[in-house]
Design a protein around this motif. Structure first.
Motif, short mmCIF file in Angstrom:
data_model
loop_
_atom_site.label_atom_id
_atom_site.label_comp_id
_atom_site.label_asym_id
_atom_site.label_seq_id
_atom_site.Cartn_x
_atom_site.Cartn_y
_atom_site.Cartn_z
N SER A 104 -6.87 5.28 0.20
CA SER A 104 -6.17 5.96 -0.67
C SER A 104 -6.60 6.01 -2.17
O SER A 104 -6.04 6.83 -2.92
CB SER A 104 -4.67 5.54 -0.74
OG SER A 104 -4.25 5.98 0.62
N GLU A 157 0.91 -1.25 -0.07
CA GLU A 157 -0.08 -0.10 0.06
C GLU A 157 0.70 1.33 0.01
O GLU A 157 0.24 2.37 -0.09
CB GLU A 157 -1.02 -0.03 1.21
CG GLU A 157 -0.19 0.38 2.74
CD GLU A 157 0.29 -1.19 3.34
OE1 GLU A 157 0.64 -0.71 4.40
OE2 GLU A 157 0.38 -2.03 2.69
N MET A 180 -4.97 -0.18 1.80
CA MET A 180 -4.88 0.94 0.65
C MET A 180 -6.20 1.67 0.42
O MET A 180 -6.21 2.59 -0.05
CB MET A 180 -4.43 0.65 -0.39
CG MET A 180 -5.12 -0.72 -1.06
SD MET A 180 -4.22 -1.12 -2.50
CE MET A 180 -5.29 -2.57 -3.05
#
Length: 264
Positions: A91, A59, A88
């Motif tokens: 994001s 990530e 992750m």
């Protein structure tokens, strides 16, 4: 060639690797902006709309920066293990459920006529993993972002014809450089990055008598140089009895310029 690849970008500022067989086209990580990755694809005459998916190693932003935008723009499935997905997902932005797939560490998946095996590495991420890609009698191994190369990694990658292999830093440059000690300690630690010397020593354990191509990857912008990485790995392998230039060939990678699309 039955298996081909290009290192689109490699380094501290972003990482992405393209691998294809006759019927599959995969992107491993997308650590640059969507626009920059599209420009990299243009340089090797590949259209990202033809991709079959994105495989994510971990990530950190230099590996996932463009994953979300590319997945949405080209309707691409994303493959990652469960812990990486959790780490992750905030994001990436919104990813439809039908584009989310799990690829667990230590497993093998078939992508068309390509067999992709994942394996764990030692890095300060949720559950980092990298891959080998096999089709016919050809095999590509991708190994970066690890503090050391375990016996398990050496075994999984042993029969590869081509390696994309971390050679992150020169230890003297790192120790004398501007980074704070906490960052230096992280890089040098077991969950950091492999140095030039350690890359050469690990490769000496992995390589067989068969010819091999080695692409030195994930070089630090501040603590390494292409010539230094290549010279160090060259010297280390030569001391272990490998003939560089014939039995083993060394290649550079770059943060901005893709390597040529070539067979494994």
């Amino acid at each position: 060639m039955s298996l081909r690849f290009s290192v689109l970008a490699s380094g501290s500022t972003g990482n992405a690797i393209y691998v294809e067989s006759d019927n599959q086209r995969l992107l491993i990580d997308a650590g640059l902006s969507g626009k920059k990755i599209e420009q990299c694809f243009e340089k090797i005459n590949i259209n990202p709309k033809d991709l079959n998916g994105i495989l994510v190693t971990h990530e950190h932003s230099d590996h996932i920066k463009g994953v979300g935008i590319l997945a949405r723009r080209y309707n691409l499935p994303i493959y990652a293990n469960e812990k990486t997905w959790k780490a992750m997902q905030s994001s990436l932005g919104t990813i439809p459920i039908e584009q989310r797939f799990h690829f667990e560490t230590g497993k093998t998946k078939s992508f068309g006529n390509m067999e992709v095996e994942s394996f764990g590495v030692s890095h300060d991420a949720a559950e980092p993993m990298f891959f080998t890609f096999a089709h016919g009698d050809r095999k590509l191994a991708v190994i970066t972002d690890t503090g050391y190369v375990s016996e398990r990694i050496k075994g999984v990658t042993k029969e590869a014809n081509t390696f994309i292999f971390e050679s992150n830093h020169d230890m003297d440059m790192l120790r004398m450089g501007k980074y704070p000690w906490s960052v230096k300690r992280r890089i040098l630690g077991d969950e950091g990055h492999v140095s030039n010397v350690d890359a050469g020593l690990a490769l000496a354990d992995i390589l067989t008598d068969s010819p091999a191509n080695i692409y030195l990857a994930h070089l630090s912008l501040d603590n390494n140089m292409k010539d230094l990485a290549r010279m160090t790995v060259h010297q280390t392998l030569e001391e272990k009895g490998y003939e560089i230039g014939k039995q083993v060939k060394l290649f550079d990678t770059d943060p901005l310029i893709p390597t040529a699309l070539v067979g494994v």
